[in-house]
Enzyme design. Structure first.
Site, short mmCIF file in Angstrom:
data_model
loop_
_atom_site.label_atom_id
_atom_site.label_comp_id
_atom_site.label_asym_id
_atom_site.label_seq_id
_atom_site.Cartn_x
_atom_site.Cartn_y
_atom_site.Cartn_z
N CYS A 70 30.61 -10.16 19.52
CA CYS A 70 29.72 -11.32 19.45
C CYS A 70 29.88 -12.10 18.15
O CYS A 70 29.42 -13.24 18.05
CB CYS A 70 28.27 -10.88 19.64
N HIS B 96 23.85 -16.51 17.27
CA HIS B 96 24.41 -15.92 18.48
C HIS B 96 23.25 -15.68 19.46
O HIS B 96 22.16 -15.28 19.06
CB HIS B 96 25.08 -14.59 18.12
N ASN C 104 24.19 -14.07 27.40
CA ASN C 104 25.03 -13.74 26.26
C ASN C 104 26.50 -13.84 26.68
O ASN C 104 26.99 -12.99 27.42
CB ASN C 104 24.70 -12.32 25.79
#
Ligand code: UT7
Length: 348
Positions: A132, A273, A303
């Site tokens: 990520c 994020h 995500n």
């Protein structure tokens, strides 16, 4: 002249004579596949509810590829859009860095596949694995080729087809992830222009088992047994990752702001994020920023791993919240663990 370390301790610039050479983001393109996977769809697949998913994660829907579509396809669409924005073609690109944990294949790299699709015959490049945090790590890596004076046009892509490694019978992971890509072009900033100001990145390998894909690599090659045991999917200790992300995303941002003599008040927009709305809100609150300064679009994308930050940046521009001269604070945390924060003065 110093590389990576200027007299004020900032890490994203090079001092040449009296001038500081910085790198800037000169274009941005994004792409998400058209097919949607909504919470209502997931209610039919696993034991979950729309209410639980929204309350615990903030997610309403995600984009998912059709069978046979790979990360390089998403990367290609995003990269084309970024280059078109600057009126450039693949032939103008000198370096390609693709951040991903879902490459089309182990090898060749997705950067090689993308180079061919773009016709970027003059470019070299490579993939970068930082989950990520991949996009932020790739952005800083790409910027080094600009500040060193070695290259003039670096294409940085964050792209993941998370649906390819998700077990859609596991309600603790399948509700979270989506597919998406974003690409930026990095070029030299004009004299006096800020661009990428500074970054603060850390890794902590002690948390490796909290979020990982156990099989398919050299330690546990693919076999009938690994498939039967579902070891080619994302395995996550959600609460542990949650705690790490809340603690570390704040810490890296706080350190970065302090060493640049800034506070949350100086930031025009915080683009974190997008992993869980509660992680984002906790980080924002600890940084002392009001809700209107944070970009949240997890509701529409879930995500997307390396894709979240460019997708969120594009939304910030569309919403009129990110303009030339805006000071952006980026933050990420993910598998590894990897964690990062970056300061960017927006350039277009
Ligand atoms: O990009 C970085 C990667 N990942 C992350 O940042 C993820 C970080 N972690 C999280 O976002 C959260 O931990 C999750 C969203 C994964 C889970 O939320 P949580 O609030 O931490 O839930 P939990 O794992 O503590 O589970 C609470 C309860 C459990 O039931 P019991 O044991 O209390 O009866 C779970 O079985 O919620 C249950 N649960 C669900 N219920 C309905 C877990 N997933 C679901 C679900 N629907 N999808």
């Amino acid at each position: 002249m110093s590389l990576n370390q200027s007299p004020n301790g900032r890490e994203a610039e090079r001092v040449v004579g009296n001038n500081v050479q910085r790198a800037k983001i000169s274009a941005l393109g994004t792409y998400t596949p058209p097919r949607l996977l909504t919470n209502a769809d997931l209610e039919k697949m696993v034991e979950t509810t729309d209410e639980w998913i929204i309350e615990r994660t903030g997610i309403r829907e995600r984009h998912i590829v059709e069978k046979g579509v790979g990360t390089s396809d998403l990367a290609f669409e995003a990269a084309k859009r970024a280059l078109a924005q600057r009126g450039l073609s693949g032939r103008d690109v000198e370096v390609i860095i693709v951040a991903t944990v879902t490459p089309d294949m182990f090898f060749p790299s997705t950067a090689c596949l993308l180079q061919h699709k773009l016709g970027a015959s003059g470019a070299w490049g490579f993939d970068l694995s930082a989950a990520c945090s991949g996009f932020l790590y790739a952005m800083a890596t790409g910027a080094q080729f600009i500040t060193s004076g070695r290259h003039k046009k670096v294409l940085v892509v964050g792209a993941d087809v998370m649906s390819s490694i998700i077990d859609y019978t596991d309600r603790t992971t399948c509700i979270i992830f989506g597919d998406g890509a974003g690409a930026i072009l990095i070029e030299a900033a004009e004299p006096g222009e800020d661009g990428l100001i500074d970054f603060n990145y850390e890794i902590d390998g002690s948390g490796g088992d909290d979020l990982y894909m156990p099989a398919g690599g050299s330690r546990m090659p693919s076999s009938v047994e690994t498939v039967e045991k579902k070891l080619h999917f994302v395995h996550q200790n959600g609460p542990q990752v949650f705690k790490f992300a809340v603690r570390k995303m704040y810490e890296v941002c706080d350190t970065l702001l302090k060493r640049n003599g800034l506070t949350g008040d100086d930031i025009d927009i915080f683009i974190p994020h997008q992993a869980n709305i509660r992680i984002i809100e906790a980080t924002r609150e600890r940084l002392g920023m009001p809700p209107e300064k944070v970009l949240i679009n997890i509701d529409r994308y879930g995500n997307t791993t390396a894709g979240t930050i460019p997708l969120a940046t594009a939304d910030a521009i569309t919403q009129g919240r990110l303009k030339k001269g805006s000071l952006v604070l980026y933050a990420s945390a993910g598998a590894g663990y990897t964690v990062g924060a970056a300061l960017v003065r927006w350039s277009f």
